[in-house]
Write an enzyme that holds these catalytic residues in place. Structure first.
Site, mmCIF file in Angstrom:
data_model
loop_
_atom_site.group_PDB
_atom_site.id
_atom_site.type_symbol
_atom_site.label_atom_id
_atom_site.label_comp_id
_atom_site.label_asym_id
_atom_site.label_seq_id
_atom_site.Cartn_x
_atom_site.Cartn_y
_atom_site.Cartn_z
ATOM 1 N N GLU A 72 13.643 -38.317 12.762
ATOM 2 C CA GLU A 72 13.373 -39.135 13.944
ATOM 3 C C GLU A 72 12.598 -40.403 13.602
ATOM 4 O OE1 GLU A 72 13.347 -35.912 13.949
ATOM 5 O OE2 GLU A 72 14.668 -35.329 15.600
ATOM 6 N N PHE A 95 15.825 -33.489 21.533
ATOM 7 C CA PHE A 95 14.834 -33.116 22.538
ATOM 8 C C PHE A 95 13.719 -34.150 22.473
ATOM 9 C CE2 PHE A 95 17.105 -29.255 21.658
ATOM 10 C CZ PHE A 95 17.233 -28.662 22.904
ATOM 11 N N ASP A 97 10.793 -33.725 22.752
ATOM 12 C CA ASP A 97 9.650 -33.182 21.995
ATOM 13 C C ASP A 97 9.590 -33.778 20.592
ATOM 14 O OD1 ASP A 97 9.179 -30.189 23.602
ATOM 15 O OD2 ASP A 97 11.013 -31.328 23.904
ATOM 16 N N HIS A 139 10.605 -27.476 23.253
ATOM 17 C CA HIS A 139 11.894 -27.986 23.738
ATOM 18 C C HIS A 139 11.855 -28.343 25.210
ATOM 19 C CE1 HIS A 139 13.141 -26.168 19.969
ATOM 20 N NE2 HIS A 139 14.254 -26.870 20.038
#
Lengths: 343, 338, 388
Positions: A72, A95, A97, A139
């Site tokens: 990410e 997600f 998160d 999640h």
């Protein structure tokens, strides 16, 4: 799904879901802006994304829909560099998160680029956020608060099928980095039967990206919500109306940063009472910002202390029953509204 | 060290390149010496981080780039920036926080970039610029551009961050023309190599991620020019991402606030100053004559002096005229058909 | 009249819904509390539901045959007065047997900080304050409205209702003096006041005043009598505030003076140190200033008690209200002829006499203390030579 068209995408189900709307928005955006590309884990066909938001898109645009490795931070870093060099990257994080891994690139790189260099940084990060039963602590989170904290990021959170489509397209067209918060619970549950013969891409947006919407009118109390909570609040509003004769005004914030406070002030001038609902935790969140602005600029309109309904102050529990109580739900919202109206 | 993970192709080096390098090194050193002086006069706010000892390798690498290539220098790459086209005027405008500088006083010093020259403005988070260069290269690739290269600089500390690892992997997967320069200058602030990494050779990191690796001695002008030339050419012609590990010594503290008292005497004896040593060698080889250095220095000195005077007279940013917005066009949020 | 909801009650532990079988009264019919109002059918049986209140059925929401859930609104009843329990709290109670997210006893470090305890009664929200400013209404006017907020707090809606009520009248501008008096009276009335009274023979004063230059009026005598009586026993003029009782240092007494469209209460300082003639002059000065509106603004401030000669309005007996900040008011009724039993001659004499009244703050003093002070005043007034 070779040669898939927007119509086919929309027609694949009888009604259009929130997820269909996102997919169609990306499809239309790829067609409209050659500089747009999608980058995310598992976004390519045949898989088409963890939630199938990009299903069919890599078939139509093989070069411009690209699978990313699990990275990410590098995804966001790549998006910044690409945006500076004229592209309009659309990142999909599986997600929201996992946005924490990209935190540095988002808040220190994407958010600061225009201010530091004068060069716009047009990128969109799609963040599937909010709870689903059993999702647990990693999640189900709603990270909008720490994204809104940083100047230079626009944070939006559509709650309807119509907004999912138009706001995503508007976000892709926007010249600044947009954190596009999607709600996983709405993906399949939020549906809209399209008007006869009229698909989403034939409709025109009713509101610009930065404006809040009054989605239900009333005079007893203003209830401000966004994303998945709009649905809960509308349910609560309906109950209050039929059972208690209390008519609440519901505002869907739509854009969390910057905030459209004027719409809230205008509503408070009618109601004098405010309940703020967010699925996220309360500390320092969007609700805190709304209420701080209201007390500073619209103190004279308040006839009762503003109240907040937020997630409970623990990580998000796994067990569905614990989870249902952890997140704000219609009954807690009803209670907060009644307490506010009765004050 | 010649291990199997190294690419060893060594294209020839011309006198023209050596002379250009000599000039860049001197300009960089003298400009930084002036910046350090301005800092000690209180004219420069924040920190000053110098590239003493890095001039040779930094310039030799960046010299290989075309104007349209993307360059992401780090804090010790003054010489590389000059090679990419920055001028003393550009540099001092930013260091002195002038409104006329590329960062307009909103950011300063080593964070500066110049997108006209395709120099990306670094953020302080080490390893983070690699992915941004990947993004620039991917954007160019999607736009149909070919033959471009992106060069990202990092140190032996920064290459061990998660961000750097993610980006190396990403570059290899996307087969991007990225050239990563890892300057091992023996100190990550005060931390020595033994606490920075535990692998035998940082060049091992290249093949581990799918990059071609090269190494060179940062005091060896021909080695640096040749290695960088080979790596850039490989990237440019579609061989995928490249990694160069340069062995140098930081010949100053971490920043001008740091006296570097913790640095080893022995290391300093092992690493002669790259400028002194190269100029001596080139004098001996006849590339330059006895007057060359004096003439160069005096020309550079005069130039820097006039630039400092010019920049000091230029306007500083004012909080009253600053726009105070972090968005490029906040108004667009309130237009329906964005 | 208030509308109150009739809802489907919990008719057994497991019952969640029921069907209305029959309404036992029609819209417009009246019903007694506890009388059957409708029959409903649950899975188990047919049961009658009863009305909690006496009132008139004004609307049926769920017609016979409708299925409804526990807590659903069935009908509206109009009842006399205010219904104690609100429909909202019913709503909550019926729908949550227990809310797991309600605060439980928490360990100290996680317990939320609580605002200082207190009631919001009397608290005016920012919106109410801004509405007052906008409409020109004052806090004192809020007694006109039925407060519907928590603890009797006035809400913005209440202000709207008040404004609507006022709109049914014709509005004129009130003078500033009338507004000030109105405000002060509202505040004065916040205390429990009690009144004691006694008859005072006035012949001695009427005779005595002829010997004093300026022939002082009964008010002058009353002023001095009250000052001297208070110097001996000041229990009635103390002030209670917080945890303290405050005793006056000076016998500063106000005199109620009629002015155009209101009453002024100029203060005569240190009354006990002034003789009747001197006092007469002081009072005449102040009255003159008051009536010509030349009284300095602070002349109306302070004072430990007030004398009101309402007798001059040919009133025999009244209970004027001590102004805010004072605990005691001595009122003088009109002088009239009274029969008075003369024990020496065993016959009724005709005397001139008046009722005097003492209205006091019952929080600070009891009836006995008031009686004691009043008797002392009577004694002075009936023996004016002691006031010299």
């Amino acid at each position: 799904m070779a040669g898939v068209t927007a119509e086919q995408l929309a027609a694949s189900v009888g009604t259009t879901t929130y997820l269909d709307a996102l997919r169609q928005a990306m499809f239309d955006a790829l067609a409209q802006w050659p500089e747009a590309f999608i980058y995310g884990q598992d976004v390519e066909d045949p898989f088409g994304g963890a939630f199938k938001a990009t299903k069919g898109l890599s078939t139509a645009y093989p070069e411009r829909v690209r699978n990313a490795p699990i990275c990410e931070d590098a995804m966001a870093g790549l998006a910044v560099g690409a945006a500076i060099y004229g592209a309009r990257p659309i990142l999909e994080f599986q997600f929201s998160d996992f946005a924490s891994i990209a935190f540095n690139q988002l808040v220190n790189h994407a958010a600061t680029t225009f201010y530091r260099t004068g060069k716009p940084c047009p990128l969109v990060v799609r963040l599937p956020m909010g709870g689903t039963a059993g999702g647990g602590p990693f999640h189900c989170q709603s990270p909008e608060a720490w994204l809104t904290y940083h100047p230079g990021l626009i944070v939006v959170a559509p709650s309807s099928v119509f907004d999912a489509y138009h706001m995503l397209k508007q976000s892709i067209a926007c010249d600044d980095p947009v954190m596009f918060c999607e709600n996983k619970l709405l993906y399949f549950h939020e549906k809209e039967v399209s008007e006869a013969g009229k698909s989403l891409n034939e409709s025109t947006p009713q509101l610009p990206l930065g404006k809040a919407a009054v989605v239900r009118e009333g005079d007893a109390c203003t209830v401000v919500a966004y994303s998945g909570m709009v649905k809960e609040v509308m349910e609560a509003a309906e109950r209050l109306s039929t059972r208690n004769g209390i008519l609440v005004e519901v505002i869907d914030l739509r854009c969390l940063k910057p905030l459209d406070m004027q719409t809230i002030y205008d509503s408070l001038a009618r109601t004098g009472r405010l309940v703020m609902v967010n699925e996220a935790w309360s500390y320092g969140g969007v609700g805190a910002q709304v209420i701080s602005q209201v007390t500073q600029h619209a103190f004279h309109l308040l006839d009762a202390p503003p109240r907040r309904v937020s997630a409970l102050e623990t990580p998000i529990p796994y067990h569905p029953e614990l989870w249902r109580s952890h997140r704000p739900h219609a009954r807690r919202i009803v209670q907060a509204i009644i307490e506010t109206v009765q004050y | 060290m010649m291990t199997s993970h190294h690419s060893v192709d060594r294209p020839p080096v011309s006198d023209e390149q050596r002379l250009q390098l000599a000039e860049l090194m001197l300009r960089s050193r003298m400009l930084e010496q002036r910046i350090a002086a301005l800092y000690r006069q209180g004219r420069i706010a924040g920190g000053v981080y110098l590239g003493y000892g890095h001039e040779l390798s930094s310039a030799a690498c960046a010299m290989q780039l075309e104007p349209s290539d993307v360059y992401a220098p780090l804090i010790r790459d003054m010489a590389g920036r000059l090679a990419k086209g920055e001028t003393e005027l550009d540099v001092l405008r930013v260091y002195l926080g002038r409104e006329t500088g590329t960062m307009r006083g909103r950011d300063g010093n080593i964070h500066r970039g110049d997108l006209r020259l395709n120099i990306l403005p670094m953020i302080s988070h080490l390893g983070s610029m690699l992915a941004a260069v990947n993004g620039a290269l991917l954007a160019k690739k999607l736009a149909g551009e070919t033959g471009m290269v992106g060069m990202a600089c990092v140190g032996e500390g920064g290459i061990s961050t998660g961000a750097a690892s993610e980006a190396l992997n990403q570059a290899a997967i996307e087969h991007l023309p990225l050239v990563v320069i890892v300057s091992n200058n023996q100190y990550a602030y005060s931390t020595t190599n033994d606490k920075s990494f535990a692998c035998e050779d940082l060049a091992l990191r290249g093949p581990a991620f799918g990059l071609q690796s090269r190494s060179c001695n940062g005091n060896d002008a021909d080695a640096c020019l040749s290695t960088a030339q080979a790596a850039v050419a490989a990237a440019r012609t579609g061989a995928g991402p490249q990694l160069i590990v340069v062995d140098v010594l930081r010949r100053c503290g971490h920043g001008e606030h740091d006296d570097g008292a913790y640095m080893s005497q022995e290391l300093q004896e092992n690493y002669p100053d790259c400028i002194t040593a190269s100029l001596a060698a080139w004098l001996e080889s006849g590339l330059i004559d006895a007057e060359w250095e004096t003439t160069q220095r005096s020309g550079i000195e005069t130039h820097i002096q006039s630039i400092v005077e010019q920049v000091l007279a230029e306007p500083e940013p004012s909080p009253h005229t600053e726009e105070w917005t972090a968005l490029s066009n906040p108004g667009q949020l309130y237009e329906v058909n964005l | 009249m208030t509308k109150t909801a009739i809802r489907l009650p919990q008719l057994g532990e497991a019952v969640a819904e029921a069907t209305i079988q029959e309404w036992l009264i029609a819209v417009g019919d009246s019903i007694e509390a506890d009388a059957d109002i409708a029959e409903v059918e649950t899975e188990k049986s047919v049961l009658a539901i009863t009305s909690q209140h006496t009132g008139v059925l004004v609307e049926i929401v769920k017609e016979a045959g409708s299925a409804c859930e526990v807590g659903d609104l069935l009908a509206w009843l109009e009842v006399e007065g205010i219904v104690e329990e609100t429909e909202q709290s019913e709503e909550i109670d019926t729908h949550q047997t227990s809310d797991p997210t309600e605060p439980k006893p928490m360990r100290a470090p996680t317990a939320p900080a609580l605002a200082p305890a207190g009631s919001s009664a009397g608290f005016l929200s920012p919106r109410v304050r801004s509405m007052l400013a906008e409409t020109g209404l004052r806090e004192a006017d809020l007694h006109l409205v039925r407060a519907t907020g928590t603890d009797g707090r006035v809400t913005a809606r209440d202000i709207e209702r008040l404004q609507a009520h006022l709109d049914t009248y014709i509005a004129h501008d009130a003078s500033s003096l009338r507004r000030a008096v109105s405000d002060s009276m509202s505040r004065a009335w916040e205390r429990p006041l009690a009144t004691v009274s006694s008859l005072v023979q006035m012949d001695p004063i009427l005779k005595h005043r002829r010997s004093i230059p300026g022939r002082p009026s009964a008010s002058i005598y009353a002023l001095r009598a009250l000052a001297l009586a208070l110097r001996e026993d000041d229990r009635l003029v103390r002030i209670i505030a917080g945890d303290h009782i405050y005793e006056p240092k000076h016998m500063d007494i106000a005199l109620a003076v009629d002015a155009e469209d209101g009453v002024l209460n100029p203060v005569i300082h240190k009354v006990d140190t002034q003789g009747l003639a001197e006092l007469d002059e002081s009072v005449n000065n102040v009255i003159e200033q008051a009536r010509s509106r030349k009284l300095s603004p602070d002349a109306g401030e302070g004072g430990i008690a007030t004398i009101s000669n309402y007798g001059s309005l040919r009133i025999t007996w009244a209970t004027p209200v001590p102004p805010p900040g004072q605990s005691c008011l001595l009122g003088l009724g009109s002088v009239r002829r009274h029969p008075n039993w003369n024990a020496k001659t065993n016959s009724w004499d005709c005397v001139r006499a008046c009722e005097i009244t003492m209205t006091f703050d019952h929080r600070i003093a009891d009836g006995a203390a008031a009686a004691h002070l009043l008797h002392a005043v009577v004694k002075y007034l009936e023996h004016p030579e002691r006031l010299d």
